[in-house]
Scaffold this motif. Structure first.
Motif, PDB file in Angstrom:
ATOM      1  N   LEU A  54      73.304  58.719  -4.726  1.00  0.00           N
ATOM      2  CA  LEU A  54      72.964  59.378  -3.465  1.00  0.00           C
ATOM      3  C   LEU A  54      72.628  60.851  -3.656  1.00  0.00           C
ATOM      4  N   GLY A  55      73.221  61.472  -4.673  1.00  0.00           N
ATOM      5  CA  GLY A  55      73.001  62.899  -4.889  1.00  0.00           C
ATOM      6  C   GLY A  55      71.940  63.223  -5.919  1.00  0.00           C
ATOM      7  N   CYS A  56      71.240  62.216  -6.411  1.00  0.00           N
ATOM      8  CA  CYS A  56      70.213  62.483  -7.407  1.00  0.00           C
ATOM      9  C   CYS A  56      69.143  63.419  -6.843  1.00  0.00           C
ATOM     10  N   GLY A  57      68.828  64.439  -7.612  1.00  0.00           N
ATOM     11  CA  GLY A  57      67.801  65.390  -7.225  1.00  0.00           C
ATOM     12  C   GLY A  57      68.340  66.656  -6.592  1.00  0.00           C
ATOM     13  N   LEU A  58      69.646  66.742  -6.336  1.00  0.00           N
ATOM     14  CA  LEU A  58      70.179  67.915  -5.651  1.00  0.00           C
ATOM     15  C   LEU A  58      70.132  69.179  -6.507  1.00  0.00           C
ATOM     16  N   THR A  59      70.289  69.051  -7.815  1.00  0.00           N
ATOM     17  CA  THR A  59      70.149  70.229  -8.686  1.00  0.00           C
ATOM     18  C   THR A  59      68.711  70.727  -8.646  1.00  0.00           C
ATOM     19  N   ARG A  60      67.763  69.791  -8.701  1.00  0.00           N
ATOM     20  CA  ARG A  60      66.351  70.179  -8.600  1.00  0.00           C
ATOM     21  C   ARG A  60      66.041  70.783  -7.237  1.00  0.00           C
ATOM     22  N   VAL A  61      66.662  70.262  -6.191  1.00  0.00           N
ATOM     23  CA  VAL A  61      66.457  70.817  -4.848  1.00  0.00           C
ATOM     24  C   VAL A  61      66.923  72.267  -4.807  1.00  0.00           C
ATOM     25  N   ARG A 118      77.074  60.546  14.714  1.00  0.00           N
ATOM     26  CA  ARG A 118      77.723  59.572  13.833  1.00  0.00           C
ATOM     27  C   ARG A 118      76.861  58.343  13.574  1.00  0.00           C
ATOM     28  N   VAL A 119      75.971  58.009  14.499  1.00  0.00           N
ATOM     29  CA  VAL A 119      75.064  56.867  14.302  1.00  0.00           C
ATOM     30  C   VAL A 119      73.844  57.297  13.478  1.00  0.00           C
ATOM     31  N   ALA A 120      73.293  58.470  13.799  1.00  0.00           N
ATOM     32  CA  ALA A 120      72.044  58.902  13.149  1.00  0.00           C
ATOM     33  C   ALA A 120      72.255  59.299  11.693  1.00  0.00           C
ATOM     34  N   PHE A 121      73.386  59.930  11.374  1.00  0.00           N
ATOM     35  CA  PHE A 121      73.580  60.431  10.011  1.00  0.00           C
ATOM     36  C   PHE A 121      73.546  59.318   8.959  1.00  0.00           C
ATOM     37  N   PRO A 122      74.289  58.218   9.114  1.00  0.00           N
ATOM     38  CA  PRO A 122      74.186  57.152   8.097  1.00  0.00           C
ATOM     39  C   PRO A 122      72.788  56.544   8.000  1.00  0.00           C
ATOM     40  N   ILE A 123      72.095  56.456   9.137  1.00  0.00           N
ATOM     41  CA  ILE A 123      70.727  55.918   9.107  1.00  0.00           C
ATOM     42  C   ILE A 123      69.824  56.849   8.301  1.00  0.00           C
ATOM     43  N   LEU A 124      69.910  58.150   8.567  1.00  0.00           N
ATOM     44  CA  LEU A 124      69.110  59.118   7.798  1.00  0.00           C
ATOM     45  C   LEU A 124      69.496  59.113   6.325  1.00  0.00           C
ATOM     46  N   LEU A 125      70.787  58.968   6.035  1.00  0.00           N
ATOM     47  CA  LEU A 125      71.247  58.907   4.648  1.00  0.00           C
ATOM     48  C   LEU A 125      70.660  57.688   3.938  1.00  0.00           C
ATOM     49  N   PHE A 126      70.631  56.549   4.621  1.00  0.00           N
ATOM     50  CA  PHE A 126      70.047  55.334   4.055  1.00  0.00           C
ATOM     51  C   PHE A 126      68.558  55.503   3.792  1.00  0.00           C
ATOM     52  N   ILE A 127      67.836  56.077   4.753  1.00  0.00           N
ATOM     53  CA  ILE A 127      66.396  56.292   4.588  1.00  0.00           C
ATOM     54  C   ILE A 127      66.132  57.247   3.425  1.00  0.00           C
ATOM     55  N   ASN A 128      66.943  58.310   3.324  1.00  0.00           N
ATOM     56  CA  ASN A 128      66.801  59.269   2.224  1.00  0.00           C
ATOM     57  C   ASN A 128      67.044  58.584   0.884  1.00  0.00           C
ATOM     58  N   TYR A 129      68.118  57.767   0.805  1.00  0.00           N
ATOM     59  CA  TYR A 129      68.426  57.085  -0.447  1.00  0.00           C
ATOM     60  C   TYR A 129      67.335  56.091  -0.807  1.00  0.00           C
ATOM     61  N   ALA A 130      66.796  55.395   0.188  1.00  0.00           N
ATOM     62  CA  ALA A 130      65.699  54.459  -0.073  1.00  0.00           C
ATOM     63  C   ALA A 130      64.505  55.207  -0.650  1.00  0.00           C
ATOM     64  N   TYR A 131      64.213  56.396  -0.107  1.00  0.00           N
ATOM     65  CA  TYR A 131      63.107  57.203  -0.638  1.00  0.00           C
ATOM     66  C   TYR A 131      63.378  57.602  -2.086  1.00  0.00           C
ATOM     67  N   VAL A 132      64.602  58.057  -2.378  1.00  0.00           N
ATOM     68  CA  VAL A 132      64.938  58.482  -3.740  1.00  0.00           C
ATOM     69  C   VAL A 132      64.835  57.302  -4.709  1.00  0.00           C
ATOM     70  N   VAL A 133      65.287  56.125  -4.287  1.00  0.00           N
ATOM     71  CA  VAL A 133      65.192  54.934  -5.143  1.00  0.00           C
ATOM     72  C   VAL A 133      63.734  54.580  -5.396  1.00  0.00           C
ATOM     73  N   VAL A 134      62.926  54.552  -4.356  1.00  0.00           N
ATOM     74  CA  VAL A 134      61.510  54.210  -4.522  1.00  0.00           C
ATOM     75  C   VAL A 134      60.822  55.254  -5.393  1.00  0.00           C
ATOM     76  N   LYS A 135      61.123  56.535  -5.165  1.00  0.00           N
ATOM     77  CA  LYS A 135      60.514  57.621  -5.954  1.00  0.00           C
ATOM     78  C   LYS A 135      60.892  57.495  -7.437  1.00  0.00           C
ATOM     79  N   THR A 136      62.132  57.057  -7.703  1.00  0.00           N
ATOM     80  CA  THR A 136      62.608  56.958  -9.084  1.00  0.00           C
ATOM     81  C   THR A 136      62.166  55.670  -9.776  1.00  0.00           C
ATOM     82  N   LYS A 137      62.365  54.543  -9.104  1.00  0.00           N
ATOM     83  CA  LYS A 137      62.146  53.243  -9.743  1.00  0.00           C
ATOM     84  C   LYS A 137      60.741  52.671  -9.517  1.00  0.00           C
ATOM     85  N   PHE A 138      60.134  52.985  -8.371  1.00  0.00           N
ATOM     86  CA  PHE A 138      58.847  52.404  -8.027  1.00  0.00           C
ATOM     87  C   PHE A 138      57.863  53.466  -7.543  1.00  0.00           C
TER      88      PHE A 138
END
Length: 143
Positions: A54-61, A118-138
């Motif tokens: 979940l925290g991948c890229g934070l040093t670069r950020v 409390r509802v929006a934060f996990p959704i945004l976290l999931f979308i962010n993680y999906a982006y990081v996974v796609v950016k890294t793996k695909f």
């Protein structure tokens, strides 16, 4: 949402602490090459499995925001970029508050607004993680 403005003061508050943390982090990101100096620095999950955490890229950020490369920071981790920019804003507010006694507004959310957070934060976290996974793996899917 209610916003309160206290009288001018120089009392240390939560925004000041976040600003101090943000200022310290951005100064380290600007002037200290952490990833090059610490030999074990990096994502252990990504190194062993190939999948980002979940925290991948934070040093670069932190490094890219400190160097005003906002597009590069956004590509590394969008939610981390928003957090880094909020830390930078808190640092500016902290400096103005401590130097000029500028009042720092206090925001109070209603229970309904907290529910939305409390509802929006996990959704945004999931979308962010999906982006990081796609950016890294695909990465070919983003072109």
């Amino acid at each position: 949402m209610k916003v309160f403005f206290p009288p001018p003061n120089r009392r240390l508050g939560p925004v000041d602490v976040l600003g101090l943390v943000g200022l310290t982090g951005l100064l380290i990101g600007r002037y200290v090459p952490v990833a090059k100096l610490i030999p074990f620095w990096g994502c252990i999950l990504r190194e062993t499995t190939g999948w980002p955490c979940l925290g991948c890229g934070l040093t670069r950020v932190a490094d890219r925001v400190a160097h005003f490369n906002f597009i590069g920071a956004w590509e590394a981790n969008p939610m981390g970029t928003v957090a880094a920019l909020l830390f930078a804003l808190a640092a500016v507010v902290m400096l103005l508050h401590m130097a000029f006694k500028m009042p720092v507004p206090e925001v109070q959310l209603s229970p309904r607004e907290w529910t939305w957070v409390r509802v929006a934060f996990p959704i945004l976290l999931f979308i962010n993680y999906a982006y990081v996974v796609v950016k890294t793996k695909f990465p070919h899917l983003l072109t």
